[in-house]
Design a protein around this motif. Structure first.
Motif, PDB file in Angstrom:
ATOM      1  N   LEU B  41      16.282  -6.284 -20.969  1.00 41.16           N
ATOM      2  CA  LEU B  41      15.123  -7.173 -20.848  1.00 41.16           C
ATOM      3  C   LEU B  41      14.990  -7.748 -19.438  1.00 41.16           C
ATOM      4  O   LEU B  41      13.923  -7.634 -18.804  1.00 41.16           O
ATOM      5  N   LEU B  42      16.076  -8.332 -18.926  1.00 37.70           N
ATOM      6  CA  LEU B  42      15.981  -8.988 -17.607  1.00 37.70           C
ATOM      7  C   LEU B  42      15.777  -7.975 -16.471  1.00 37.70           C
ATOM      8  O   LEU B  42      14.899  -8.181 -15.617  1.00 37.70           O
ATOM      9  N   PRO B  43      16.567  -6.849 -16.451  1.00 39.71           N
ATOM     10  CA  PRO B  43      16.317  -5.864 -15.384  1.00 39.71           C
ATOM     11  C   PRO B  43      14.903  -5.287 -15.449  1.00 39.71           C
ATOM     12  O   PRO B  43      14.266  -5.073 -14.423  1.00 39.71           O
ATOM     13  N   LEU B  44      14.415  -5.071 -16.680  1.00 38.27           N
ATOM     14  CA  LEU B  44      13.064  -4.524 -16.824  1.00 38.27           C
ATOM     15  C   LEU B  44      12.025  -5.523 -16.309  1.00 38.27           C
ATOM     16  O   LEU B  44      11.091  -5.151 -15.581  1.00 38.27           O
ATOM     17  N   ALA B  45      12.203  -6.773 -16.672  1.00 40.32           N
ATOM     18  CA  ALA B  45      11.269  -7.816 -16.225  1.00 40.32           C
ATOM     19  C   ALA B  45      11.278  -7.900 -14.703  1.00 40.32           C
ATOM     20  O   ALA B  45      10.223  -8.009 -14.064  1.00 40.32           O
ATOM     21  N   GLN B  46      12.473  -7.798 -14.123  1.00 33.71           N
ATOM     22  CA  GLN B  46      12.586  -7.883 -12.653  1.00 33.71           C
ATOM     23  C   GLN B  46      11.924  -6.656 -11.999  1.00 33.71           C
ATOM     24  O   GLN B  46      11.181  -6.788 -11.022  1.00 33.71           O
ATOM     25  N   ALA B  47      12.223  -5.485 -12.574  1.00 31.41           N
ATOM     26  CA  ALA B  47      11.640  -4.252 -12.010  1.00 31.41           C
ATOM     27  C   ALA B  47      10.114  -4.293 -12.091  1.00 31.41           C
ATOM     28  O   ALA B  47       9.419  -3.911 -11.140  1.00 31.41           O
ATOM     29  N   MET B  48       9.602  -4.782 -13.202  1.00 28.61           N
ATOM     30  CA  MET B  48       8.138  -4.846 -13.365  1.00 28.61           C
ATOM     31  C   MET B  48       7.527  -5.850 -12.396  1.00 28.61           C
ATOM     32  O   MET B  48       6.443  -5.601 -11.831  1.00 28.61           O
ATOM     33  N   ALA B  49       8.222  -6.954 -12.185  1.00 26.17           N
ATOM     34  CA  ALA B  49       7.713  -7.964 -11.243  1.00 26.17           C
ATOM     35  C   ALA B  49       7.678  -7.391  -9.829  1.00 26.17           C
ATOM     36  O   ALA B  49       6.719  -7.608  -9.073  1.00 26.17           O
ATOM     37  N   GLU B  50       8.751  -6.633  -9.484  1.00 22.83           N
ATOM     38  CA  GLU B  50       8.802  -6.037  -8.136  1.00 22.83           C
ATOM     39  C   GLU B  50       7.688  -5.008  -7.946  1.00 22.83           C
ATOM     40  O   GLU B  50       7.045  -4.953  -6.896  1.00 22.83           O
ATOM     41  N   VAL B  51       7.495  -4.188  -8.992  1.00 20.77           N
ATOM     42  CA  VAL B  51       6.435  -3.171  -8.914  1.00 20.77           C
ATOM     43  C   VAL B  51       5.077  -3.855  -8.770  1.00 20.77           C
ATOM     44  O   VAL B  51       4.250  -3.469  -7.935  1.00 20.77           O
ATOM     45  N   ALA B  52       4.872  -4.895  -9.580  1.00 21.13           N
ATOM     46  CA  ALA B  52       3.583  -5.601  -9.526  1.00 21.13           C
ATOM     47  C   ALA B  52       3.348  -6.212  -8.150  1.00 21.13           C
ATOM     48  O   ALA B  52       2.224  -6.240  -7.652  1.00 21.13           O
ATOM     49  N   GLU B  53       4.440  -6.656  -7.534  1.00 23.81           N
ATOM     50  CA  GLU B  53       4.298  -7.321  -6.238  1.00 23.81           C
ATOM     51  C   GLU B  53       4.139  -6.331  -5.098  1.00 23.81           C
ATOM     52  O   GLU B  53       3.338  -6.536  -4.187  1.00 23.81           O
TER      53      GLU B  53
END
Lengths: 248, 199
Positions: B41-53
């Motif tokens: 959950l946390l790595p996915l959330a972080q990866a998605m935030a990075e991609v979005a940014e």
């Protein structure tokens, strides 16, 4: 509600992840849309290409519903139509005109048969496909209720020497009777009345003639803004061919 | 029975919009994420935030990139004189997986559709013509789908490229590797027969 029929596939749009809504010109039920489950999938992609003749089974709870189609291919034409730039443009123009100007669920077997004949000619890369397309547009205008009267002169009643069409009435006029107003009349290419060869320039003239009535009568009647871009593209393509050396 | 909290419901609702997922499978996926909080959950959330940014479309070719230009456009080893035109990023990835094309790409972002209001301008076709002129491209390979929409788009692209001096080519159509004639549709067989070559 359910029925079986066959029809020419005009267009397809994905609906959701795996379904598609198809638009078909049927023999007995007019232009008809419906949902095909799995229609957006890889297995169906070759079957559901515009131009394909389909056996159709339509079901819906109420007649006014979109309903579901079960389809089986009867004849595939896409590869043949796509083999030429002009034939692809002509099919797109035909499909776009039907989709834009023919009301849904109004049966017209004549339009179906003429459209299938044109699609067959395009798929076979018939050398005279531009003339067949132009004649289809003349018949299409008639289907829409704006048929041209190319039998005899509106002024003198003479059946020979027809050279113009009145943009106001859609009736043919002889060269002699029409000369004083030649600038205001539309040229009538001979091949549309069985006289003369359908040269590239004559086909362009024919499309300008039908295009005038499509744009100023049919488009207005259906409360559209303009003729479909696909039809404009075909005209540009044929115009270029006519302008090329030896094209006229 | 008490349902999950509104945050989880929102997650399920959003995940159900992803390709391949429906409400049930989104519910299972969301539950799996919650159960594997640290590992997933946390790595996915972080990866998605990075991609979005950080991830946007490459300003040159339309591929996804973490800067103004993608890795392919900035790779000096790629042949800049050959451009491959594809409908979508997924098609670019398919060509890259094959590993045989060493040129550069131009991603259209779809196919022309009058019904859906997709015009040459919204597909970045004028930009392609400008790019071909500016970059001295000698060959443009039209790698669009063998569909009526794909081929219509290809012809419009070819029209735009007239006068640029670049040779316009397209992918062959016919029998796929591993394909048996008995299972092929009429159109593919017809295209394959038309495009036959000396053996």
């Amino acid at each position: 509600m359910d029925w079986r029929d066959e029809g020419l596939l005009l267009g397809i749009r994905d609906h959701g992840e795996s379904s598609a809504i198809i638009d078909v010109l049927t023999v007995h039920h007019g232009r008809h849309s419906g949902l095909v489950r799995g229609g957006a999938g890889q297995k169906m992609s070759a079957v559901l290409q515009p131009g394909t003749q389909l056996a159709l089974e339509w079901r819906a709870r109420l007649e006014e519903h979109l309903g579901h189609f079960r389809v089986e291919p009867l004849q595939s034409r896409a590869a043949g139509i796509m083999a030429g730039r002009g034939t692809l443009a002509a099919f797109n123009a035909m499909a776009a005109l039907i989709q834009a100007l023919v009301p849904e669920r109004a049966p017209d077997q004549g339009l179906h048969d003429a459209s299938v004949a044109l699609a067959d000619a395009l798929a076979a890369q018939a050398p005279d496909w531009p003339a067949i397309y132009a004649r289809w547009e003349v018949q299409f205008l008639e289907t829409l209720g704006f048929g041209l009267d190319l039998e005899r002169c509106a002024v003198s009643g003479a059946p020979d020497g027809l050279a113009f069409v009145s943009p106001r009435t859609g009736r043919a006029v002889t060269r002699e009777a029409g000369s004083p107003w030649a600038g205001k009349l539309l040229p009538l290419p001979g091949f549309l009345i069985g006289r003369g060869e359908p040269s590239a320039a004559a086909v362009v003239e024919a499309l300008q003639l039908t295009g005038w009535f499509l744009a100023n009568r049919a488009v207005a009647a259906m409360e559209r803004d303009a003729l479909p871009e696909a039809r404009e593209r075909l005209l540009r393509l044929l115009d270029r061919a006519a302008a090329a050396p030896g094209g006229g | 029975m008490t349902g999950p909290g509104s945050e989880i419901e929102r997650l399920i609702e959003l995940m159900a919009k992803l390709p391949g997922l429906g409400p049930r499978s989104a519910r299972r996926a969301a539950l799996a994420l919650v159960k594997r909080r640290e590992r997933l959950l946390l790595p996915l959330a972080q990866a998605m935030a990075e991609v979005a940014e950080r991830v946007a479309l490459c300003e040159v070719c339309g591929h996804v990139a973490t800067g103004p230009r993608c890795g392919i456009c900035t790779d000096a080893r790629r042949d800049a004189t050959r451009l491959c035109v594809v409908e979508d990023v997924a098609d670019l990835w398919a060509l890259e997986r094959a590993g045989v094309f060493k040129g550069r790409y131009h991603v259209l972002g779809g196919t022309l559709s009058a019904l859906d209001g997709v015009t040459p301008e919204s597909l970045r076709i004028p930009e392609l013509a400008a790019r071909v002129r500016a970059e001295g491209v000698v060959e443009v390979i039209l790698a669009v789908g063998a569909t009526m929409d794909g081929q219509t788009t290809a012809h419009v692209v070819a029209d735009y490229l007239e006068g640029t001096g670049a040779e316009v080519t397209s992918l062959a159509k016919g029998v796929p590797v591993g394909g048996e004639l008995d299972y092929l549709d009429d159109g593919t067989i017809s295209a394959a027969l038309s495009a036959r070559k000396a053996f």
